[in-house]
Scaffold this active site. Structure first.
Site, mmCIF file in Angstrom:
data_model
loop_
_atom_site.group_PDB
_atom_site.id
_atom_site.type_symbol
_atom_site.label_atom_id
_atom_site.label_comp_id
_atom_site.label_asym_id
_atom_site.label_seq_id
_atom_site.Cartn_x
_atom_site.Cartn_y
_atom_site.Cartn_z
ATOM 1 N N TYR A 16 3.947 2.842 16.428
ATOM 2 C CA TYR A 16 3.232 2.024 15.460
ATOM 3 C C TYR A 16 2.985 2.755 14.141
ATOM 4 O O TYR A 16 2.851 2.139 13.090
ATOM 5 C CB TYR A 16 1.880 1.566 16.021
ATOM 6 N N LYS A 32 7.119 6.987 30.521
ATOM 7 C CA LYS A 32 8.463 6.585 30.956
ATOM 8 C C LYS A 32 9.351 7.821 30.887
ATOM 9 O O LYS A 32 10.412 7.856 30.239
ATOM 10 C CB LYS A 32 8.989 5.456 30.054
ATOM 11 N N ASP A 48 6.465 0.680 33.832
ATOM 12 C CA ASP A 48 6.890 -0.556 34.464
ATOM 13 C C ASP A 48 6.251 -0.732 35.832
ATOM 14 O O ASP A 48 5.897 -1.851 36.228
ATOM 15 C CB ASP A 48 8.415 -0.650 34.541
ATOM 16 N N ASP A 97 -1.222 -0.658 24.414
ATOM 17 C CA ASP A 97 -1.429 -1.981 23.834
ATOM 18 C C ASP A 97 -1.021 -3.061 24.831
ATOM 19 O O ASP A 97 -1.765 -4.010 25.101
ATOM 20 C CB ASP A 97 -0.607 -2.082 22.546
ATOM 21 N N ASP A 99 -3.652 -5.483 27.317
ATOM 22 C CA ASP A 99 -3.622 -6.942 27.204
ATOM 23 C C ASP A 99 -3.259 -7.588 28.537
ATOM 24 O O ASP A 99 -3.797 -8.637 28.901
ATOM 25 C CB ASP A 99 -2.623 -7.373 26.133
#
Length: 350
Positions: free
Chosen positions: A139, A185, A218, A242, A246
């Site tokens: 970001y 990851k 994941d 993020d 959510d």
């Protein structure tokens, strides 16, 4: 007297922020409030989503209470150059405050399991704290571009950036169940290899009492909704945090129940994680619970007033049982719910 800068922002932001301020005034009458613009509203008024007068006000803030930023997908703001869009103002705000760690609690209050879409036996007792790195990663990295038919963004982290957010997670875990799950990851991303290496090294060096495990993002995306009680504190980088926070918001039953605290070098930033909901803005029906609980986090993490924070959280839980809002299957509008919180705190409502 502590000064709270309020940034109501866009959409339902002014409505839910007003509700949170009303509760704060009752529980902490010594606080002073000063309102400034952020996001699309700031662009419309000042030609900048994070105007200089707002920046200057932050220098004298003890804490910052934020509403919401942004508009609908078809908003004219979205056609502006990226630095002028409302979301750019939010990113600049976080950077100006040095808020590198975003704390997002995911908690199902006793007696409110029925609000969750999960089976009651899965939702019962869920109490997760997601610690999201907030100032790095994809970001914020400046190495980004659209070039014809090619586009790229770069995810980059340094050891100091990883260590400072990991310290926040380990500190939080020391006050909870003593368990941290670091999410990455690392099987395909070099930046995640660095993340995993540095989090593990910090734990081994300074936080040996904490139980640390590493999981792939994941896998966590599946397990956080199929077996949420396995988690205590989750720490992860900006993009993963993020998305996961959510996703986890579904567990209590609504984004309208999700507060957050962003902490770092200066005054803390406290905000609900839901969006600006422009489709219901101005109708007086927005759920203010997340904003009010963000105010509780402001008292706890920003001003060190845990007793007052606990009083607000107990009152919100009672109000949710007695006067649920429309997004939770009830009939309460913004004002009705806010009054229910004040009444639960023992405050007469005129």
């Amino acid at each position: 007297m502590p000064k709270i800068i309020t940034l109501p922002g866009d959409g339902i932001g002014p409505e839910v922020t007003a509700a949170a301020v009303e509760v704060l005034r009752e529980v902490a009458p010594d606080l002073t409030f000063e309102e400034h613009a952020i996001g699309g509203a700031a662009y419309d008024a000042h030609g900048d989503p994070f105007p200089q007068r707002t920046r200057d006000a932050l220098e004298h803030a003890d804490a910052v209470l934020l509403g919401t930023v942004g508009g609908a997908q078809n908003s004219p703001w979205n056609s502006l150059p990226r630095p002028m869009r409302p979301e750019s103002g939010l990113l600049a705000l976080r950077k100006a405050l040095g808020c590198y760690a975003n704390l997002r609690p995911v908690r199902v209050q006793p007696g409110l399991e029925h609000l969750s879409p999960l089976k009651p036996e899965l939702a019962r007792g869920v109490d997760i704290l997601i610690v999201r790195e907030l100032l790095g990663g994809v970001y914020f990295d400046g190495d980004r571009k659209i070039d014809g038919d090619t586009a790229y963004n770069t995810m980059r982290y340094t050891t100091p950036e990883v260590e400072r957010v990991a310290k926040m997670a380990f500190w939080a875990a020391e006050q909870r169940k003593g368990r941290v799950t670091s999410v990455d990851k690392a099987n395909v991303l070099e930046v995640s290899e660095l993340w995993r290496r540095d989090v593990q090294a910090l734990r081994d060096r300074e936080y040996r009492s904490i139980h640390l495990n590493h999981e792939y993002v994941d896998s966590v995306a599946m397990l956080i909704v199929s077996d949420p009680s396995r988690y205590d504190v989750i720490v992860t980088e900006n993009l993963f945090g993020d998305i996961l926070s959510d996703l986890a918001a579904v567990i209590p039953g609504s984004l309208g129940l999700m507060p957050s605290a962003s902490l770092g070098d200066g005054a803390g930033l406290f905000e609900p994680i839901h969006g600006s909901a422009p489709d219901i803005a101005g109708k007086g029906i927005a759920n203010p619970a997340a904003a009010i609980m963000s105010a509780a986090m402001l008292l706890r993490h920003g001003l060190g007033r845990s007793d007052a924070a606990n009083a607000i959280e107990r009152a919100v839980a009672l109000a949710l049982r007695e006067e649920p809002t429309r997004d939770l299957g009830g009939q309460a509008d913004t004002k009705t719910f806010t009054n229910a919180v004040l009444e639960a705190m023992g405050t007469p409502v005129g």
